[in-house]
Design a protein around this motif. Structure first.
Motif, PDB file in Angstrom:
ATOM      1  N   GLN A   1      43.159 -28.627  75.730  1.00 45.21           N
ATOM      2  CA  GLN A   1      42.092 -28.629  74.730  1.00 45.21           C
ATOM      3  C   GLN A   1      42.054 -29.947  73.964  1.00 45.21           C
ATOM      4  OE1 GLN A   1      39.867 -26.045  74.502  1.00 45.21           O
ATOM      5  NE2 GLN A   1      40.972 -25.220  76.256  1.00 45.21           N
ATOM      6  N   GLN A   2      42.430 -31.041  74.621  1.00 47.16           N
ATOM      7  CA  GLN A   2      42.431 -32.384  74.039  1.00 47.16           C
ATOM      8  C   GLN A   2      41.702 -33.333  74.976  1.00 47.16           C
ATOM      9  OE1 GLN A   2      43.609 -32.716  71.004  1.00 47.16           O
ATOM     10  NE2 GLN A   2      44.683 -30.775  70.915  1.00 47.16           N
TER      11      GLN A   2
ATOM     12  N   GLY B   1      42.014 -36.390  68.775  1.00 48.37           N
ATOM     13  CA  GLY B   1      41.107 -37.126  67.899  1.00 48.37           C
ATOM     14  C   GLY B   1      41.291 -38.613  68.111  1.00 48.37           C
ATOM     15  N   THR B   2      41.855 -39.293  67.119  1.00 46.86           N
ATOM     16  CA  THR B   2      42.072 -40.740  67.229  1.00 46.86           C
ATOM     17  C   THR B   2      43.522 -41.087  67.572  1.00 46.86           C
ATOM     18  OG1 THR B   2      42.488 -40.876  64.855  1.00 46.86           O
ATOM     19  CG2 THR B   2      40.219 -41.253  65.610  1.00 46.86           C
TER      20      THR B   2
ATOM     21  N   ASN C   1      52.293 -31.120  65.823  1.00 46.28           N
ATOM     22  CA  ASN C   1      51.074 -31.400  66.576  1.00 46.28           C
ATOM     23  C   ASN C   1      51.204 -31.026  68.045  1.00 46.28           C
ATOM     24  OD1 ASN C   1      52.874 -33.466  67.199  1.00 46.28           O
ATOM     25  ND2 ASN C   1      51.287 -35.009  67.324  1.00 46.28           N
ATOM     26  N   ILE C   2      52.392 -31.035  68.587  1.00 48.64           N
ATOM     27  CA  ILE C   2      52.605 -30.755  70.006  1.00 48.64           C
ATOM     28  C   ILE C   2      52.337 -29.292  70.336  1.00 48.64           C
ATOM     29  CG2 ILE C   2      54.362 -30.744  71.831  1.00 48.64           C
ATOM     30  CD1 ILE C   2      53.292 -33.493  71.064  1.00 48.64           C
ATOM     31  N   GLN C   3      52.531 -28.403  69.381  1.00 48.76           N
ATOM     32  CA  GLN C   3      52.314 -26.989  69.676  1.00 48.76           C
ATOM     33  C   GLN C   3      50.853 -26.701  69.998  1.00 48.76           C
ATOM     34  OE1 GLN C   3      53.923 -25.562  65.976  1.00 48.76           O
ATOM     35  NE2 GLN C   3      51.936 -24.786  65.310  1.00 48.76           N
TER      36      GLN C   3
END
Length: 188
Positions: free
Chosen positions: A45-46, A71-72, A118-120
């Motif tokens: 989902q990235q 995102g960025t 953030n990795i989760q």
């Protein structure tokens, strides 16, 4: 007799070379590259980018400059990922990968202000939406391929860590990590 064997070997070499060139120039950069990028985007989902994909007779399938963005920010970047896999299990909808080699992967690990990482987000699947009343649910999708990975070899890895829960923000870089991960399933 020796000339005949030599002639057959030369013809086989030319055919194999032509197949590899066709794979690297036509099939891999267009069809397979888009399948890999869209599959990774759906799974994580990235946003995902991949510079190049090629087949090397010694390394197998090689992905170059694979990057996963949030995102960025770059969550994961891999300079080179290569693997060799046998062809026969593919006909049984199985992909067996004896070894995946990751060269110079860098991961950005961030502990957010709410104490989550953030990795989760890469591993947590979003729950499918419940069907609306009166709408017939769609048939389940066909089963895809099963993937079996037995070993992951990591060279020259790096971790960039950032902790946003404390003030001032703590950052740390860890470089030159090497690891070999042997993956196995339970016996019973």
């Amino acid at each position: 007799m020796k000339k005949k064997i030599l002639f057959i070997c030369v013809i086989l070499f030319i055919i194999i070379s032509a197949i590899i060139i066709y794979l690297n120039k036509v099939i891999l950069p267009t069809k397979i590259k888009s399948l890999i990028v869209s599959g990774l985007q759906e799974a994580t989902q990235q946003k995902v980018s991949l510079q190049e994909i090629e087949f090397n007779i010694f390394k197998g399938l090689v992905l170059k400059n694979l990057v996963v963005y949030d995102g960025t920010k770059t969550l994961l970047s891999i300079k080179e990922c290569s693997c060799v896999f046998p062809i026969l299990p593919i006909f049984k909808k199985k992909i067996v990968i004896p070894v995946i080699r990751l060269k110079s992967p860098v991961i950005f690990l961030e502990r957010r202000a709410d104490s989550t990482f953030n990795i989760q987000d890469l591993f947590l699947k979003k729950a499918p939406a419940a069907p609306k009343p009166g709408v017939v649910p769609a048939l389940p999708a066909k089963q895809g391929f099963s993937i079996f990975i037995y070993k992951v070899n990591i060279r020259d890895a790096g971790i960039r860590f950032q902790d946003d829960t404390i003030s001032p923000v703590f950052t740390k870089r860890i470089e030159n990590l090497n690891s070999v991960l042997n993956l196995s399933v339970p016996d019973r």
